[in-house]
Write a protein that holds these residues in place. Structure first.
Motif, PDB file in Angstrom:
ATOM      1  N   GLU A  50      20.157  12.640 -16.502  1.00 49.73           N
ATOM      2  CA  GLU A  50      19.465  13.660 -16.847  1.00 49.73           C
ATOM      3  C   GLU A  50      18.263  13.904 -15.827  1.00 49.73           C
ATOM      4  O   GLU A  50      17.862  13.170 -15.130  1.00 49.73           O
ATOM      5  N   GLN A  51      17.941  15.263 -15.549  1.00 51.06           N
ATOM      6  CA  GLN A  51      17.116  15.479 -14.302  1.00 51.06           C
ATOM      7  C   GLN A  51      15.782  15.460 -14.892  1.00 51.06           C
ATOM      8  O   GLN A  51      15.007  16.347 -14.403  1.00 51.06           O
ATOM      9  N   VAL A  52      15.334  14.445 -15.676  1.00 50.80           N
ATOM     10  CA  VAL A  52      13.925  14.222 -15.893  1.00 50.80           C
ATOM     11  C   VAL A  52      13.791  12.685 -15.905  1.00 50.80           C
ATOM     12  O   VAL A  52      14.606  11.807 -16.721  1.00 50.80           O
ATOM     13  N   GLY A  53      12.817  12.189 -15.368  1.00 49.14           N
ATOM     14  CA  GLY A  53      12.557  10.614 -15.613  1.00 49.14           C
ATOM     15  C   GLY A  53      12.560  10.043 -14.413  1.00 49.14           C
ATOM     16  O   GLY A  53      12.137  10.998 -13.257  1.00 49.14           O
ATOM     17  N   LEU A  54      12.645   9.022 -14.070  1.00 52.87           N
ATOM     18  CA  LEU A  54      12.448   8.140 -12.747  1.00 52.87           C
ATOM     19  C   LEU A  54      13.443   7.693 -12.099  1.00 52.87           C
ATOM     20  O   LEU A  54      14.480   7.252 -12.782  1.00 52.87           O
ATOM     21  N   HIS A  55      13.656   7.974 -10.979  1.00 53.18           N
ATOM     22  CA  HIS A  55      14.744   7.340  -9.965  1.00 53.18           C
ATOM     23  C   HIS A  55      14.241   6.206  -9.482  1.00 53.18           C
ATOM     24  O   HIS A  55      13.181   5.573  -9.657  1.00 53.18           O
ATOM     25  N   PRO A  56      15.223   5.352  -9.419  1.00 49.73           N
ATOM     26  CA  PRO A  56      14.907   3.852  -9.377  1.00 49.73           C
ATOM     27  C   PRO A  56      13.974   3.513  -8.086  1.00 49.73           C
ATOM     28  O   PRO A  56      13.469   2.544  -7.958  1.00 49.73           O
ATOM     29  N   TYR A  57      13.960   4.320  -7.178  1.00 47.03           N
ATOM     30  CA  TYR A  57      13.175   3.943  -6.120  1.00 47.03           C
ATOM     31  C   TYR A  57      12.180   4.931  -5.879  1.00 47.03           C
ATOM     32  O   TYR A  57      11.571   5.052  -4.713  1.00 47.03           O
TER      33      TYR A  57
ATOM     34  N   ALA B 150       2.082  -7.248 -11.062  1.00 43.21           N
ATOM     35  CA  ALA B 150       1.215  -6.808  -9.856  1.00 43.21           C
ATOM     36  C   ALA B 150       1.393  -5.285  -9.454  1.00 43.21           C
ATOM     37  O   ALA B 150       2.231  -4.614  -9.963  1.00 43.21           O
ATOM     38  N   ASP B 151       0.267  -4.837  -9.034  1.00 46.17           N
ATOM     39  CA  ASP B 151       0.050  -3.583  -8.751  1.00 46.17           C
ATOM     40  C   ASP B 151       1.048  -2.979  -7.919  1.00 46.17           C
ATOM     41  O   ASP B 151       1.679  -3.655  -7.113  1.00 46.17           O
ATOM     42  N   GLY B 152       1.741  -1.794  -8.311  1.00 42.71           N
ATOM     43  CA  GLY B 152       2.968  -1.330  -7.609  1.00 42.71           C
ATOM     44  C   GLY B 152       4.438  -1.781  -8.094  1.00 42.71           C
ATOM     45  O   GLY B 152       5.426  -1.172  -7.514  1.00 42.71           O
ATOM     46  N   GLU B 153       4.253  -2.943  -8.899  1.00 42.61           N
ATOM     47  CA  GLU B 153       5.771  -3.370  -9.460  1.00 42.61           C
ATOM     48  C   GLU B 153       6.104  -2.859 -10.685  1.00 42.61           C
ATOM     49  O   GLU B 153       5.534  -2.761 -11.688  1.00 42.61           O
ATOM     50  N   LEU B 154       7.213  -2.157 -10.433  1.00 39.04           N
ATOM     51  CA  LEU B 154       7.881  -1.777 -11.996  1.00 39.04           C
ATOM     52  C   LEU B 154       8.429  -2.714 -12.763  1.00 39.04           C
ATOM     53  O   LEU B 154       8.933  -3.974 -12.041  1.00 39.04           O
ATOM     54  N   PRO B 155       8.136  -3.018 -13.946  1.00 36.68           N
ATOM     55  CA  PRO B 155       8.535  -4.206 -14.957  1.00 36.68           C
ATOM     56  C   PRO B 155      10.032  -4.495 -15.098  1.00 36.68           C
ATOM     57  O   PRO B 155      10.227  -5.636 -15.450  1.00 36.68           O
ATOM     58  N   ASP B 156      10.799  -3.513 -14.698  1.00 34.41           N
ATOM     59  CA  ASP B 156      12.248  -3.700 -14.714  1.00 34.41           C
ATOM     60  C   ASP B 156      12.771  -4.242 -13.482  1.00 34.41           C
ATOM     61  O   ASP B 156      14.071  -4.362 -13.467  1.00 34.41           O
ATOM     62  N   HIS B 157      11.958  -4.568 -12.536  1.00 39.05           N
ATOM     63  CA  HIS B 157      12.608  -5.075 -11.083  1.00 39.05           C
ATOM     64  C   HIS B 157      12.944  -6.314 -11.318  1.00 39.05           C
ATOM     65  O   HIS B 157      12.354  -7.103 -11.887  1.00 39.05           O
ATOM     66  N   LEU B 158      14.105  -6.706 -10.925  1.00 41.21           N
ATOM     67  CA  LEU B 158      14.827  -7.968 -11.330  1.00 41.21           C
ATOM     68  C   LEU B 158      14.029  -9.306 -10.822  1.00 41.21           C
ATOM     69  O   LEU B 158      13.816 -10.344 -11.778  1.00 41.21           O
TER      70      LEU B 158
ATOM     71  N   LEU C 251      10.624   1.546 -19.602  1.00 35.65           N
ATOM     72  CA  LEU C 251       9.679   0.964 -18.768  1.00 35.65           C
ATOM     73  C   LEU C 251       8.420   0.723 -19.433  1.00 35.65           C
ATOM     74  O   LEU C 251       7.946  -0.491 -19.309  1.00 35.65           O
ATOM     75  N   LEU C 252       7.752   1.562 -20.214  1.00 33.37           N
ATOM     76  CA  LEU C 252       6.827   1.528 -20.868  1.00 33.37           C
ATOM     77  C   LEU C 252       6.807   0.393 -21.928  1.00 33.37           C
ATOM     78  O   LEU C 252       5.743  -0.408 -21.867  1.00 33.37           O
ATOM     79  N   ALA C 253       7.812   0.102 -22.607  1.00 34.20           N
ATOM     80  CA  ALA C 253       8.137  -0.820 -23.561  1.00 34.20           C
ATOM     81  C   ALA C 253       8.039  -2.122 -22.934  1.00 34.20           C
ATOM     82  O   ALA C 253       7.568  -3.034 -23.452  1.00 34.20           O
ATOM     83  N   LEU C 254       8.710  -2.276 -21.800  1.00 31.23           N
ATOM     84  CA  LEU C 254       8.792  -3.502 -21.110  1.00 31.23           C
ATOM     85  C   LEU C 254       7.353  -3.847 -20.782  1.00 31.23           C
ATOM     86  O   LEU C 254       7.276  -5.075 -20.817  1.00 31.23           O
TER      87      LEU C 254
ATOM     88  N   HIS D 149      16.544  -2.489 -10.220  1.00 23.96           N
ATOM     89  CA  HIS D 149      15.777  -2.172 -11.102  1.00 23.96           C
ATOM     90  C   HIS D 149      16.862  -1.900 -12.501  1.00 23.96           C
ATOM     91  O   HIS D 149      17.513  -1.060 -12.634  1.00 23.96           O
ATOM     92  N   LEU D 150      16.536  -2.641 -13.411  1.00 17.58           N
ATOM     93  CA  LEU D 150      17.501  -2.919 -14.251  1.00 17.58           C
ATOM     94  C   LEU D 150      17.574  -1.815 -15.427  1.00 17.58           C
ATOM     95  O   LEU D 150      18.745  -1.363 -15.810  1.00 17.58           O
ATOM     96  N   THR D 151      16.344  -0.915 -15.782  1.00 17.70           N
ATOM     97  CA  THR D 151      16.683   0.258 -16.726  1.00 17.70           C
ATOM     98  C   THR D 151      17.447   1.123 -16.275  1.00 17.70           C
ATOM     99  O   THR D 151      17.740   2.027 -16.940  1.00 17.70           O
ATOM    100  N   TYR D 152      17.648   1.339 -15.009  1.00 17.80           N
ATOM    101  CA  TYR D 152      18.506   2.472 -14.470  1.00 17.80           C
ATOM    102  C   TYR D 152      19.662   2.212 -15.120  1.00 17.80           C
ATOM    103  O   TYR D 152      20.634   3.194 -15.330  1.00 17.80           O
ATOM    104  N   TYR D 153      20.345   0.894 -15.005  1.00 20.77           N
ATOM    105  CA  TYR D 153      21.720   0.929 -15.538  1.00 20.77           C
ATOM    106  C   TYR D 153      22.035   1.327 -16.953  1.00 20.77           C
ATOM    107  O   TYR D 153      23.085   1.595 -17.354  1.00 20.77           O
ATOM    108  N   LEU D 154      20.904   1.022 -17.637  1.00 21.29           N
ATOM    109  CA  LEU D 154      21.143   1.277 -19.236  1.00 21.29           C
ATOM    110  C   LEU D 154      20.630   2.777 -19.535  1.00 21.29           C
ATOM    111  O   LEU D 154      21.381   3.269 -20.327  1.00 21.29           O
ATOM    112  N   HIS D 155      19.845   3.336 -18.811  1.00 19.06           N
ATOM    113  CA  HIS D 155      19.274   4.695 -18.988  1.00 19.06           C
ATOM    114  C   HIS D 155      19.496   5.857 -17.985  1.00 19.06           C
ATOM    115  O   HIS D 155      19.441   6.957 -18.364  1.00 19.06           O
ATOM    116  N   GLY D 156      19.722   5.301 -16.825  1.00 11.02           N
ATOM    117  CA  GLY D 156      19.973   6.189 -15.946  1.00 11.02           C
ATOM    118  C   GLY D 156      18.605   7.023 -15.385  1.00 11.02           C
ATOM    119  O   GLY D 156      17.565   6.528 -15.641  1.00 11.02           O
TER     120      GLY D 156
END
Length: 235
Positions: A211-218, A130-138, A115-118, A99-106
């Protein structure tokens, strides 16, 4: 049904100094990388000979050579070994997650915004994940690149090239055959600058912003900052 039917034919890129043959070859490379980086389920396993044949037919290049090394390994492995290895290197280790955005934004608010912008960028080009796929998945970003071409299609990959390079380093440290897929992709992206190399070094040492707000990559919650190392992984 051919596994290639999962992905629509690539659209020609605009204003790119590539011949039609070069554009088609590049789209095919991106499509193959997208498929081979997905979880090796029964459908992918059944399509492996077809994918290996497509790789063998590619014109010689560093990207094609790395793909051939990977498919040679993939064809030799029992199904359960492929599945266990995939889960081990991609699902259980932060340093080689896909999940690519994790490396840029943690794990920060900015990751959710990214993720929303992507996702909006994909929709603006007439494409939905597809349903359930995050847009930053490689694999998703690679599918988009195959569809849209080297200009707008590859923009997400170029934007996250430092994270891609870090994933490659992590897979190389693990001596995972999947390192060949990342090496193939990196051969298609602009070469790293000195700033890129320094940023990757810092990411490997310190991890992404925490930062303890946001999305974990999994999708799992965290209670403390997460460096790009695993407590039980000495690498």
């Amino acid at each position: 049904m051919s596994l290639f039917s999962r992905i629509r034919p690539a659209r020609p890129a605009r204003d790119e100094p590539l011949t039609p043959g070069q554009a088609a070859e590049r789209a095919l490379l991106m499509r193959l990388l997208s498929l081979l980086l997905q979880y090796p389920d029964a459908e992918l396993a059944a399509a492996a000979p077809e994918l290996a044949a497509a790789v063998a037919d590619l014109p010689p290049s560093p990207a094609a050579d790395h793909l051939a090394r990977f498919t040679a390994w993939f064809l030799r492995q029992p199904a359960h070994a492929r599945e266990m290895h995939y889960v081990d290197v991609f699902d259980l280790r932060r340093r080689s997650g896909l999940h690519l955005t994790y490396y840029l934004h943690g794990d920060t608010r900015r990751r959710g915004t990214a993720l929303l912008a992507l996702a909006r960028s994909y929709r603006a080009h007439g494409w939905e994940t597809a349903d359930g796929e995050l847009p930053d998945h490689l694999p998703v970003a690679l599918e988009f690149a195959a569809l849209m071409g080297p200009g707008p299609g590859e923009a997400p990959l170029r934007r996250h090239r430092r994270g891609i390079r870090l994933i490659h380093h992590a897979l190389d440290d693990l001596e995972s055959p999947y390192r060949h897929l990342l090496a193939s992709l990196l051969a298609l992206l602009p070469p790293p600058t000195a700033a890129d190399r320094e940023a990757v070094r810092r990411l490997a040492a310190d991890g992404p912003p925490a930062e303890q707000v946001g999305l974990h990559p999994y999708g799992r919650p965290q209670t403390e900052p997460a460096p790009l190392t695993d407590p039980e992984d000495p690498r």
